[in-house]
Design a protein around this motif. Structure first.
Motif, PDB file in Angstrom:
ATOM      1  N   ARG B  64      12.091  20.557   4.521  1.00 41.94           N
ATOM      2  CA  ARG B  64      12.554  22.580   3.623  1.00 41.94           C
ATOM      3  C   ARG B  64      12.489  23.396   4.112  1.00 41.94           C
ATOM      4  O   ARG B  64      13.494  24.211   3.928  1.00 41.94           O
ATOM      5  N   MET B  65      11.477  23.715   4.197  1.00 41.90           N
ATOM      6  CA  MET B  65      10.709  25.028   4.376  1.00 41.90           C
ATOM      7  C   MET B  65      11.305  25.709   5.601  1.00 41.90           C
ATOM      8  O   MET B  65      11.810  26.885   5.828  1.00 41.90           O
ATOM      9  N   ILE B  66      11.393  24.965   7.282  1.00 36.91           N
ATOM     10  CA  ILE B  66      11.510  25.367   7.912  1.00 36.91           C
ATOM     11  C   ILE B  66      13.611  25.337   8.381  1.00 36.91           C
ATOM     12  O   ILE B  66      13.958  26.822   8.226  1.00 36.91           O
ATOM     13  N   LEU B  67      13.910  24.639   7.302  1.00 39.23           N
ATOM     14  CA  LEU B  67      15.417  24.764   7.000  1.00 39.23           C
ATOM     15  C   LEU B  67      15.938  25.889   6.334  1.00 39.23           C
ATOM     16  O   LEU B  67      16.498  26.644   7.285  1.00 39.23           O
ATOM     17  N   ARG B  68      15.188  25.712   5.285  1.00 39.07           N
ATOM     18  CA  ARG B  68      15.763  27.160   4.508  1.00 39.07           C
ATOM     19  C   ARG B  68      15.330  28.424   5.279  1.00 39.07           C
ATOM     20  O   ARG B  68      15.770  29.527   5.699  1.00 39.07           O
ATOM     21  N   GLY B  69      14.329  28.864   6.302  1.00 32.69           N
ATOM     22  CA  GLY B  69      13.930  29.520   7.232  1.00 32.69           C
ATOM     23  C   GLY B  69      15.023  29.324   8.769  1.00 32.69           C
ATOM     24  O   GLY B  69      15.652  30.591   8.820  1.00 32.69           O
ATOM     25  N   LEU B  70      15.967  28.379   9.101  1.00 36.83           N
ATOM     26  CA  LEU B  70      17.042  28.509   9.961  1.00 36.83           C
ATOM     27  C   LEU B  70      18.432  29.225   8.750  1.00 36.83           C
ATOM     28  O   LEU B  70      19.086  29.567   9.503  1.00 36.83           O
ATOM     29  N   LEU B  73      20.432  32.384  10.125  1.00 35.73           N
ATOM     30  CA  LEU B  73      21.245  32.193  11.454  1.00 35.73           C
ATOM     31  C   LEU B  73      22.800  31.759  11.644  1.00 35.73           C
ATOM     32  O   LEU B  73      22.784  31.174  12.547  1.00 35.73           O
ATOM     33  N   ILE B  74      22.673  30.525  10.814  1.00 33.86           N
ATOM     34  CA  ILE B  74      24.325  30.203  10.986  1.00 33.86           C
ATOM     35  C   ILE B  74      25.057  30.461  11.246  1.00 33.86           C
ATOM     36  O   ILE B  74      25.525  30.203  12.009  1.00 33.86           O
ATOM     37  N   PHE B  79      29.007  31.411  15.910  1.00 33.17           N
ATOM     38  CA  PHE B  79      29.229  32.246  16.496  1.00 33.17           C
ATOM     39  C   PHE B  79      29.038  31.862  18.499  1.00 33.17           C
ATOM     40  O   PHE B  79      29.903  31.709  19.018  1.00 33.17           O
ATOM     41  N   THR B  80      27.996  31.728  18.461  1.00 35.51           N
ATOM     42  CA  THR B  80      27.695  31.581  20.245  1.00 35.51           C
ATOM     43  C   THR B  80      28.690  29.919  20.237  1.00 35.51           C
ATOM     44  O   THR B  80      28.345  29.852  21.559  1.00 35.51           O
ATOM     45  N   VAL B 118      17.819  26.809  17.539  1.00 32.05           N
ATOM     46  CA  VAL B 118      17.048  27.051  16.647  1.00 32.05           C
ATOM     47  C   VAL B 118      15.778  26.251  16.774  1.00 32.05           C
ATOM     48  O   VAL B 118      14.276  26.892  16.508  1.00 32.05           O
ATOM     49  N   ILE B 119      15.142  25.757  18.233  1.00 35.07           N
ATOM     50  CA  ILE B 119      13.942  25.486  18.539  1.00 35.07           C
ATOM     51  C   ILE B 119      13.382  27.296  18.448  1.00 35.07           C
ATOM     52  O   ILE B 119      11.914  27.233  17.726  1.00 35.07           O
TER      53      ILE B 119
END
Lengths: 284, 275
Positions: B64-70, B73-74, B79-80, B118-119
């Motif tokens: 959950r923490m990691i997804l929050r960090g992403l 960047l959505i 866009f890319t 993402v990685i």
């Protein structure tokens, strides 16, 4: 005049997070016009959160805040009008000064209200007088003032909006004893002349005893006591149990009783204690 | 409100990654980034995904923490991906309508780029920011850059400045909030009106904020001088960084990953990234 009522107000910080904290827990109370109400409680008891409820800086998670019987959140777009009626002086308000002159800084609130320039001038002059700022200071930069003067300028900045309810969070914190007395008696005077509903948050039991008509005690987000200073301070054990204190003179009265001089436990000012002693009530 | 301050976002823990030496961890992160950019082949990407999952599992940081960090960047990711889908030409046409041509290769390419970003973010944040306190991080950086002191670069001062900056971010955020509330209480309005009006509405916040930042700086400088701070020269440390068996182990694992990625790039069949 303006009466503020809180109905079952609850507010939680960091909902869902591991550090979730219930800052206000089902609080219901009324602040009546024509009174100075003191709000005490130790750090983290929810006083500052409660204060920010009153003018809509925070919105309750549940429950309602009523100003003269009307929910202040009935129309969120009009919350600004509530802020003009409920003036809030935050802790260490001198850090909010920003304008070029003291006069225009004090006039910031009235200007936001859309007052005419002429009226703003009058309001500023009146507020400055209430706060005890001499007229020649008005043309100075707020950053050239002394600490105590800055505090007064910030106070005047809220008074200039002529709010029906004046809320002050630790108005005397960090001032010397003379400054404390001065600022608190100015607030008291303002209340007496305008008939406003005044709410003061403080740590100082002495100040509460001297300047408030009613005292509310908060603990862990709940209202645990309310009454006149005499009523509240006569319950010293409970106050001490929640990490608070009673005025020094109340402790003196308690100590006197232990050695056999009973002048009553509802003593909270030196003057009052002296009267009791002189009236011969304390005869052994 | 406190929940919004995710900066530095150190996540308390005691995992393998938490206990790596910060000096090494900085180097590992750089190495990991290089490996991520080396990957071209689909299978190499699969290996990278595996490595990222492994890193997250080892760190014991909730997903959950990691997804929050992403989350922030959505937009960039989308866009890319869209650019890749529409602009890349390939052999297999999927959609051919008016000016829109979509090729299978474009879609695969877009997917690979998304995986890479993402990685890149998830992997390095698990390896570095989530598992290293900001203090340890600047300490490690200072040590890594210390050779530069020989050519008179003020490495210590630089890292001290960074530490102080990191330390004061939450303080300044809190202060901004307080000042905003105070001005709101006086009827300031930050959210309506034209752009110029809104910019002007920031003045009552920025001026007190700057003044208090300068005041804090002065107070901090005095406090540091009172404790005889004179810069890095001759200063010893309370916590000396120690390298353990974990660091070479991690280094070995990353080298293996790098070798795997390079080998797969050359020898594995299947689609290869176009850019």
């Amino acid at each position: 005049m303006a009466e503020i009522t809180l109905e079952n107000v609850t507010y939680v910080y960091g909902k869902g997070a591991p550090y979730e904290m219930r800052a206000l827990d089902d609080v219901s109370l009324t602040f009546r016009p024509g009174e100075v109400t003191g709000l005490i409680g130790h750090t983290g008891s929810g006083k500052s959160t409660l204060v920010q409820m009153l003018n809509g800086l925070l919105k309750p998670d549940s429950g309602r805040v009523l100003l003269d019987g009307k929910d202040i959140w009935a129309d969120p777009k009009k919350i600004q009008e509530i802020r003009f009626r409920v003036g809030l002086v935050m802790q260490y308000p001198e850090y909010q000064l920003f304008d070029e002159t003291v006069e225009s800084d004090i006039g910031f609130g009235p200007k936001n209200m859309g007052m005419e320039p002429e009226k703003i001038k009058q309001a500023v002059a009146r507020a400055a007088q209430f706060a005890g700022l001499s007229p020649e200071l008005l043309s100075k930069s707020p950053f050239d003032l002394s600490g105590g003067q800055k505090r007064r300028a910030a106070l005047a900045g809220v008074m200039a909006m002529e709010p029906d309810v004046l809320v002050l969070d630790e108005p005397a914190a960090g001032l010397d004893p003379g400054g404390r007395r001065e600022i608190l008696s100015r607030i008291r005077e303002y209340q007496q002349e305008s008939g406003a509903n005044v709410i003061i948050v403080s740590h100082s039991m002495e100040d509460m005893a001297l300047y408030c008509d009613r005292v509310l005690v908060m603990e862990n987000g709940k209202l645990v006591m309310s009454g006149t200073p005499a009523e509240v301070f006569s319950r010293a054990e409970e106050l001490i149990a929640v990490g608070l204190d009673v005025p020094q003179i109340t402790r003196v009265a308690r100590a006197l009783r232990e050695v056999g001089v009973d002048i009553g436990l509802d003593i909270y000012t030196v003057k009052f204690a002296a009267q009791r002693l002189l009236s011969g009530k304390g005869k052994v | 409100m406190k929940a919004d301050i995710a900066f530095g976002q150190y996540y308390e823990g005691n995992s393998f990654l938490h206990r790596l030496d910060p000096r090494w961890k900085i180097l590992f992160s750089i190495f990991y980034i290089v490996v991520i950019f080396l990957a071209k082949n689909v299978f190499a990407f699969a290996l990278l995904v595996l490595s990222a999952i492994l890193l997250i599992a080892v760190s014991r940081i909730p997903l959950r923490m990691i997804l929050r960090g992403l989350k922030p960047l959505i937009f960039i990711i989308a866009f890319t991906a869209i650019i890749n889908i529409f602009w890349l030409k390939g052999k297999t046409v999927l959609v051919d309508w008016w000016i829109i041509h979509i090729y299978l290769e474009g879609i695969i390419n877009a997917l690979l780029i998304v995986v890479r970003v993402v990685i890149l973010v998830a992997g390095t944040s698990v390896l570095l920011t989530y598992t290293t306190t900001p203090l340890a991080l600047t300490d490690g950086l200072e040590r890594l850059l210390s050779p530069l002191a020989k050519i008179r670069l003020p490495v210590h001062e630089f890292s001290m400045m960074m530490t102080i900056a990191l330390r004061f971010i939450p303080t300044l955020v809190e202060e901004t909030e307080k000042i905003m509330n105070a001005q709101k209480a006086r009827g300031a309005d930050f959210s309506t009106g034209s752009l110029a009006r809104r910019a002007k509405a920031l003045i009552p916040i920025l001026i007190p904020l700057f003044i208090s930042a300068f005041r804090r700086a002065e107070e901090l400088a005095t406090a540091m001088e009172c404790r005889c701070y004179t810069g890095g020269k001759g200063r010893t440390r309370m916590n000396i960084l120690h390298s353990t068996w974990r660091d070479p182990a991690m280094c070995l694992a990353l080298c293996a990953l790098c070798a795997g990625v390079v080998l797969l790039n050359y020898f594995a069949p299947g689609y290869t990234l176009a850019m």
